[in-house]
Design an enzyme around this catalytic site. Structure first.
Site, short mmCIF file in Angstrom:
data_model
loop_
_atom_site.label_atom_id
_atom_site.label_comp_id
_atom_site.label_asym_id
_atom_site.label_seq_id
_atom_site.Cartn_x
_atom_site.Cartn_y
_atom_site.Cartn_z
N GLY A 167 -10.23 7.00 10.68
CA GLY A 167 -9.83 7.09 12.27
C GLY A 167 -10.15 5.67 13.02
O GLY A 167 -10.18 5.74 14.27
N ASP A 169 -8.78 2.45 14.99
CA ASP A 169 -7.78 2.38 15.91
C ASP A 169 -8.08 1.06 16.59
O ASP A 169 -9.08 0.46 16.39
CB ASP A 169 -7.64 3.70 16.77
N HIS A 242 9.74 -5.24 2.11
CA HIS A 242 10.15 -3.91 1.87
C HIS A 242 9.71 -2.98 3.19
O HIS A 242 8.95 -3.48 3.93
CB HIS A 242 9.28 -3.32 0.63
N ARG A 322 1.72 -13.08 9.83
CA ARG A 322 1.32 -13.11 8.28
C ARG A 322 2.30 -12.21 7.63
O ARG A 322 2.67 -11.03 8.25
CB ARG A 322 -0.07 -12.56 8.28
N ASP A 324 3.76 -10.54 4.54
CA ASP A 324 3.61 -9.87 3.32
C ASP A 324 4.60 -10.26 2.09
O ASP A 324 5.65 -10.40 2.50
CB ASP A 324 3.41 -8.32 3.56
N GLU A 353 2.10 -14.99 2.79
CA GLU A 353 1.22 -14.42 1.74
C GLU A 353 1.80 -14.77 0.26
O GLU A 353 2.73 -14.29 -0.31
CB GLU A 353 1.04 -13.04 1.52
N ASP A 420 -7.20 -7.09 -0.43
CA ASP A 420 -6.49 -7.12 -1.75
C ASP A 420 -7.43 -7.62 -3.14
O ASP A 420 -7.18 -7.48 -4.19
CB ASP A 420 -5.28 -7.84 -1.77
N ASP A 464 -9.47 -2.48 -4.20
CA ASP A 464 -9.02 -1.58 -3.50
C ASP A 464 -9.21 -0.15 -4.43
O ASP A 464 -8.84 -0.20 -5.55
CB ASP A 464 -7.59 -1.72 -3.11
N ARG A 468 -12.19 -1.70 0.93
CA ARG A 468 -11.91 -1.36 2.35
C ARG A 468 -12.62 -0.28 2.97
O ARG A 468 -12.08 0.66 3.50
CB ARG A 468 -10.46 -0.52 2.04
#
Length: 581
Positions: A167, A169, A242, A322, A324, A353, A420, A464, A468
């Site tokens: 949650g 935000d 992507h 930034r 990706d 990146e 990452d 990961d 996180r």
């Protein structure tokens, strides 16, 4: 003299305009081979009256090579040049075409910097050199508006998985800006905030919409305005390599196949779209079927994404992007991207990146900087993993500095962990002494440091999803010593321009050594940083200017006698000293 090792090229990091008046020249030679190097330079149209020998200094070194450097401020913004190489009494002249024992009779075959065209000068935004960034993974930073919670939201602080939600935000970030201000942060890098189905949002569903679990465009405006009032810049994540599987054009291709008007928005090898043996028959990020690769050479795709890049700068006033998976997108797209972004905000910071050597993206026509993972690797290998000795570390840093123009190194995005990677404290095996030494180098080295959220409170976590975790807001579970350490470092960096913009030079980094000393200097300000990575005390004996010095951590005064300064540091000890005028 080993001429086979000598190298120069009239471009890239070897010959470039540092600003609108100054040209930097660099030359590579075998390590320890040359004793002196000069640039023989002048104006091509007034050679006889402008030619001069400019001494070059040993700029940096790596395991195999020395890199020599000088600067020239040509009267007419153009330069014809060669090099004079010396090893003892041996002298060799280097032209664009060969090496000669005699001085060339004329400049026709020398190298050339044709002209400093203002539009070609690589000028990253100056504010970045002074910034301290803080990376936020929005879903895990703070829950500020429970009405936005996803279904099946987990209690804050639970065990993270690739799929679960807690949650976090944008309102949660607004609620904790006092924390960032107290720490001394002046820039935030957010991982993606646009609509997506995952907790990380790297599967973009709608590039023009804030994810409803995070808030809306008004909340984002409120956040950006609140940051700007505190002197904090905001960097958003652009996932242009992507999209997500639920991106409307991709859904159209899934439904209509070869008849879809969007079929050329993606790299489809055959229809219908399907996944066989875990490999989709369309290009995707890392074979992930829910992350189809965008065809950024398609005019419609290009137009759409460039409008996205411009919209969020103009609509909410963000300070940069930034990018990706930046090295998998075509260079032509990034050139147009830079023009659009800089037209919308000339001071916007464009950060790519890329995890490897990135010179092709740092020529001034694409990015301002990249996420400096080679720096990360070198710091971890020396301070945390003990995989390098001091000499090996200095060589790794020297190689990195040699790769880019100075202005790129000055704004490099220097990180030690991220969403990452495993967290720094985990990589250090929980050893706070090693942790602090790595962070100390990060904050006293050239470039822009970034803190991954929670590191300042001693958060740990494996790769990961372990890295996180939910931000720790319980004071009883926070490491207040580390917070004070970070705050002190940020204060010291902010008070001393030499640590942000000064030159860099290793003073001690020996073979098999565990002692490190380096100098940052700018004008009259000279700062020396000393670190002992050994589990026993060690003594430093440095040749320094004969004047008073001040310890920046303790405030103690030190005196150099006859140009010598002796300092004993405890196990894993560190300090930074400043020469007093």
């Amino acid at each position: 003299m080993l001429l086979e090792a000598v190298y120069h090229r009239p471009r890239l990091n070897w010959s470039y305009a540092y600003d609108y008046e100054t040209i930097h020249l660099r030359l590579r030679a075998k390590k320890g081979d040359l004793t002196e190097v000069f640039a023989w330079a002048g104006d091509k149209y007034a050679w006889d009256t402008t030619k001069e020998l400019i001494p070059m200094k040993l700029f940096t070194s790596d395991a195999m090579f020395d890199y020599w450097e000088c600067e020239s401020v040509p009267l007419y913004r153009r330069l014809k040049y060669g090099f004079l190489l010396q090893k003892g009494h041996e002298r060799i002249w280097m032209t664009e075409s060969d090496f000669q024992t005699e001085r060339p009779l004329n400049p026709n075959r020398l190298f050339e910097f044709p002209y400093i065209n203002r539009g070609d000068v690589f000028t990253p935004p100056a504010w970045v050199k002074d910034a301290v960034f803080y990376q936020i993974f929005p879903e895990r930073f703070a829950n500020g508006d429970a009405s936005l919670n996803p279904e099946n939201v987990q209690p804050w602080g639970g065990t993270p998985t690739p799929e679960n939600f807690f949650g976090g935000d944008l309102q949660g970030v607004i609620d904790h800006l006092d924390h960032l201000t107290e720490l001394g942060i002046t820039g935030i890098y957010f991982t993606p905030i646009f609509a997506g189905t995952t907790n990380h949002k790297y599967d973009t569903e709608d590039y023009m919409k804030v994810d409803p679990h995070f808030g809306d465009v008004q909340t984002l405006k409120k956040l950006v305005d609140a940051c700007h009032e505190r002197g904090i810049r905001v960097l958003l994540d652009a996932v242009f390599n992507h999209s997500g599987r639920t991106f409307a054009p991709f859904l159209d291709v899934l439904e209509h196949g070869e008849n879809s008007r969007y079929k050329d928005w993606f790299h489809v090898r055959e229809f219908p779209l399907q996944v066989v043996d875990n490999i989709p028959n369309y290009d995707a990020f890392s074979f992930e079927p829910h992350m189809p690769k965008l065809n950024t050479e398609n005019p419609e795709v290009k137009e759409y994404l460039l409008k996205v890049a411009e919209y969020w700068i103009k609509e909410v006033g963000i300070d940069g992007w930034r990018l990706d998976v930046a090295n998998e997108v075509d260079h032509g797209f990034w050139r147009e991207f830079r023009k659009v972004v800089k037209n919308a905000n000339p001071e916007a910071y464009i950060l790519g990146e890329i995890w490897h050597e990135s010179a092709p993206w740092l020529e001034g026509d694409k990015f301002d900087a990249v996420m400096n993972y080679p720096f990360t690797d070198a710091v971890l290998d020396f301070f945390v993993n003990s995989a390098l000795d001091a000499e090996g570390f200095a060589n790794a840093i020297g190689k990195q500095l040699s790769r880019y123009p100075l202005q790129a190194s000055e704004v490099a995005f220097n990180l030690l962990d991220s969403h990452d990677t495993a967290r720094l404290l985990t990589l250090a095996g929980g050893d706070k002494k090693k942790f602090k030494l790595a962070v100390l180098f990060q904050f006293t080295f050239m470039g822009t440091p970034c803190i991954y959220y929670g590191d300042e409170f001693g958060m740990d976590g494996e790769n990961d999803p372990g890295c996180r975790k939910c931000m720790e807001w319980d004071p009883a579970k926070q490491d207040h010593d580390l917070f004070s350490f970070y705050r002190k470092l940020i204060e010291i960096r902010g008070n001393h321009p030499a640590l942000r913009s000064g030159s860099f030079k290793f003073l001690e980094a020996g073979r098999d050594g565990s002692k490190l000393a380096f100098e940052r200097s700018m004008g009259d300000e000279v700062i020396i940083v000393l670190m002992n990575t050994e589990e026993t005390a060690q003594t430093f004996r440095l040749d320094v200017e004969e004047r008073d010095w001040q310890d920046l951590f303790s405030g103690d005064s030190l005196r150099a006698e006859r140009g010598k300064l002796t300092l004993k540091l405890p196990a894993y000890g560190y300090t930074a000293i400043k020469a007093m005028l």
